[in-house]
Design an enzyme around this catalytic site. Structure first.
Site, PDB file in Angstrom:
ATOM      1  N   TYR A   9       0.815  -1.216   0.000  1.00 65.25           N
ATOM      2  CA  TYR A   9       0.000   0.000   0.000  1.00 65.25           C
ATOM      3  C   TYR A   9       0.852   1.271   0.000  1.00 65.25           C
ATOM      4  O   TYR A   9       0.320   2.369  -0.125  1.00 65.25           O
ATOM      5  CB  TYR A   9      -0.903   0.048   1.243  1.00 65.25           C
TER       6      TYR A   9
ATOM      7  N   TYR B 159      -4.130  -1.165  10.491  1.00 66.23           N
ATOM      8  CA  TYR B 159      -4.883  -1.016   9.249  1.00 66.23           C
ATOM      9  C   TYR B 159      -5.873   0.121   9.424  1.00 66.23           C
ATOM     10  O   TYR B 159      -6.269   0.466  10.544  1.00 66.23           O
ATOM     11  CB  TYR B 159      -5.604  -2.317   8.880  1.00 66.23           C
TER      12      TYR B 159
ATOM     13  N   HIS C 195      -4.337   4.871  -1.263  1.00 68.87           N
ATOM     14  CA  HIS C 195      -4.901   4.456   0.021  1.00 68.87           C
ATOM     15  C   HIS C 195      -4.076   5.007   1.186  1.00 68.87           C
ATOM     16  O   HIS C 195      -4.601   5.184   2.280  1.00 68.87           O
ATOM     17  CB  HIS C 195      -4.971   2.921   0.089  1.00 68.87           C
TER      18      HIS C 195
ATOM     19  N   ASN D 209      -9.004   0.477   9.049  1.00 70.36           N
ATOM     20  CA  ASN D 209     -10.235   0.174   9.779  1.00 70.36           C
ATOM     21  C   ASN D 209     -10.015   0.035  11.283  1.00 70.36           C
ATOM     22  O   ASN D 209     -10.972   0.058  12.037  1.00 70.36           O
ATOM     23  CB  ASN D 209     -10.890  -1.091   9.228  1.00 70.36           C
TER      24      ASN D 209
END
Length: 106
Positions: A23, A73, A28, A75
């Site tokens: 990533y 992460y 992102h 989330n």
């Protein structure tokens, strides 16, 4: 655009993203890259491992500001942002989250 004197001072800026190398250069992780750039422009101190992420302190337009790049992460970023905001006694209006997806056009 100047600083609004009636707005609460930002105490924490957190750049969200994902920790995996795949990533690293994707949109992102735009939040992480934005906070790294902000740290450079504000002359932030050294990054240290704290609050479940990389943390540095700088002097912003309204005073001291914490800069956080969670190593969770996206989330699960609340697991890092929550303790950092609590330690800095930052109310929700004093926390700026930098992220992708919702506010940036594709």
């Amino acid at each position: 655009m100047g600083v609004d004197p009636s707005a609460p001072a930002i105490r924490l800026v957190a750049g969200l993203g994902n920790p995996e190398p795949r990533y690293a250069s994707t949109r992102h992780n735009a939040g992480q890259r934005a906070v790294e750039l902000l740290a450079s422009r504000l002359g932030a101190g050294r990054w240290v491992a704290r609050y479940g992420g990389r943390y540095a302190e700088a002097r912003g337009p309204s005073g001291p500001v914490g800069l956080l790049i969670p190593t969770t992460y996206m989330n699960a970023s609340g697991d890092a942002v929550g303790p950092a905001a609590g330690s800095l006694h930052a109310a929700p209006a004093q926390v700026l989250l930098v992220h992708d997806e919702v506010d940036l056009p594709f």
